[in-house]
Enzyme design. Sequence first.
Site, mmCIF file in Angstrom:
data_model
loop_
_atom_site.group_PDB
_atom_site.id
_atom_site.type_symbol
_atom_site.label_atom_id
_atom_site.label_comp_id
_atom_site.label_asym_id
_atom_site.label_seq_id
_atom_site.Cartn_x
_atom_site.Cartn_y
_atom_site.Cartn_z
ATOM 1 N N ASP A 1 32.510 33.342 38.487
ATOM 2 C CA ASP A 1 33.530 32.876 37.536
ATOM 3 C C ASP A 1 33.078 31.601 36.842
ATOM 4 O O ASP A 1 33.205 31.459 35.630
ATOM 5 C CB ASP A 1 34.858 32.598 38.261
ATOM 6 C CG ASP A 1 35.601 33.902 38.543
ATOM 7 O OD1 ASP A 1 34.981 34.957 38.352
ATOM 8 O OD2 ASP A 1 36.763 33.862 38.952
ATOM 9 N N ASP B 1 40.399 35.905 43.681
ATOM 10 C CA ASP B 1 40.120 36.270 42.300
ATOM 11 C C ASP B 1 41.009 37.446 41.906
ATOM 12 O O ASP B 1 40.938 38.507 42.514
ATOM 13 C CB ASP B 1 38.630 36.649 42.223
ATOM 14 C CG ASP B 1 38.222 37.064 40.830
ATOM 15 O OD1 ASP B 1 38.684 36.430 39.884
ATOM 16 O OD2 ASP B 1 37.454 38.027 40.692
ATOM 17 N N THR C 1 41.807 35.669 35.400
ATOM 18 C CA THR C 1 42.285 37.041 35.630
ATOM 19 C C THR C 1 43.705 37.045 36.171
ATOM 20 O O THR C 1 44.511 37.896 35.810
ATOM 21 C CB THR C 1 41.359 37.747 36.626
ATOM 22 O OG1 THR C 1 41.092 36.849 37.701
ATOM 23 C CG2 THR C 1 40.068 38.123 35.984
ATOM 24 N N THR C 2 44.012 36.075 37.048
ATOM 25 C CA THR C 2 45.369 36.022 37.597
ATOM 26 C C THR C 2 46.359 35.674 36.491
ATOM 27 O O THR C 2 47.430 36.273 36.381
ATOM 28 C CB THR C 2 45.455 34.977 38.721
ATOM 29 O OG1 THR C 2 44.351 35.167 39.595
ATOM 30 C CG2 THR C 2 46.728 35.126 39.504
#
Length: 536
Positions: A384, A61, A94-95
């Site tokens: 998530d 994550d 998020t990445t």
Amino acid sequence: MMPTPVILLKEGTDSSQGIPQLVSNISACQVIAEAVRTTLGPRGMDKLIVDGRGKATISNDGATILKLLDVVHPAAKTLVDIAKSQDAEVGDGTTSVTLLAAEFLKQVKPYVEEGLHPQIIIRAFRTATQLAVNKIKEIAVTVKKADKVEQRKLLEKCAMTALSSKLISQQKAFFAKMVVDAVMMLDDLLQLKMIGIKKDSQLVAGVAFKKTFSYAGFEMQPKKYHNPKIALLNVELELKAEKDNAEIRVHTVEDYQAIVDAEWNILYDKLEKIHHSGAKVVLSKLPIGDVATQYFADRDMFCAGRVPEEDLKRTMMACGGSIQTSVNALSADVLGRCQVFEETQIGGERYNFFTGCPKAKTCTFILRGGAEQFMEETERSLHDAIMIVRRAIKNDSVVAGGGAIEMELSKYLRDYSRTIPGKQQLLIGAYAKALEIIPRQLCDNAGFDATNILNKLRARHAQGGTWYGVDINNEDIADNFEAFVWEPAMVRINALTAASEAACLIVSVDETIKNPRSTVDAPTAAGRGRGRGRPH
């Protein structure tokens, strides 16, 4: 005569300005992106991070990885912050947000080096972001909320897309169903804290927590009740040793006995009040001693002491009632209720389950697995997925993932940039090119030939294949909307705006001033003094 130099800043202050420091800030952001670059997508790798205390975390994550990296570079911290905000706001992506921001900066780096004014870059980026967001809204597909079966299918698809890049992607069908069940159980507010996650894989429609520490007499208590009343306390039910070295002078044995009796009577008085209130299940944040445990067992009541505060609060929100700090006012309205309470053994652990809670709709995941790190990563992955499903319920429009939406936006912006004159044309073109980093990285992580696949994608999008993206399974391109790689449009909109804001923020900095570390405030090196078992 030489003019006297004016010294404004303290000696040792490091100030850098102009183009070189902007370029160095951009390079710092590239380094951050390098750290999470390989974790993107279903074929992404995991990172193992060991913190200062030696605790190892294995994660995929983006936000978790960036949180654990101790970033000191001020400009690079901006990227960490946008990853955190994406995690808090949407939960997933998020990445991608970090990659996009770094790629935007990488594309404008040559323009900065040539001396193009940052404000022009910022204006172009703002225009491009606005256009991109409007385009997403225009092409996103809305799902009918009225049709429950349809909506459920959509949510499961979104949850599966969110889980496909995680460790548990092999079991994503099982977990996606579980996540959707969990979110569907909540009421309209969809509060995240009403979903508890314990370690063991099943979904409980209610509150569950691990059996707490117990004394003798506990095994004699009944372990299942129907429609019990639940007392939630913050009261200690055990005999206490005198804290302060109090000295009592007693002349006769009777006096001493009276003191001891008084202590016991206080305890029994509390226990009696709880018993008369009609509560069958007693939960307390503070310890419940052996005498109390035996007393409850004799009266067919169940008790658990030292219940963690978050579990007690979730029980309160689910079963009603309120947490009492004294036992004098235990009336019917402060007691909680639920349909069934039982204690069950799962694996090697025992859990207390409250199901059929009247007040709030709540549920608990119980996860079981091999290693502790694996469990923690599963918990993060489920978090998530839960966030994505919540977003999809609230905003019912979806777009195709797997680089499809980015390619479409890239094509749209590239076409748009050809229609405008001036420097904006180059910059919006650079923005469009930067968007291709997502499909490119997906290919790289899966070991495909990125150039080849991107050329195919560009050609297909130019012919009007809006939802074509990378097909990870067959090393080719595919219509990802047909393949059910879906994500809420909200995720993409948020990622684009956050990444573009971060890029603009970094470009708009024209001077970095670092004050020297003051020697006075610095913590002393000998932080551990005596008394820690070290030789003096």
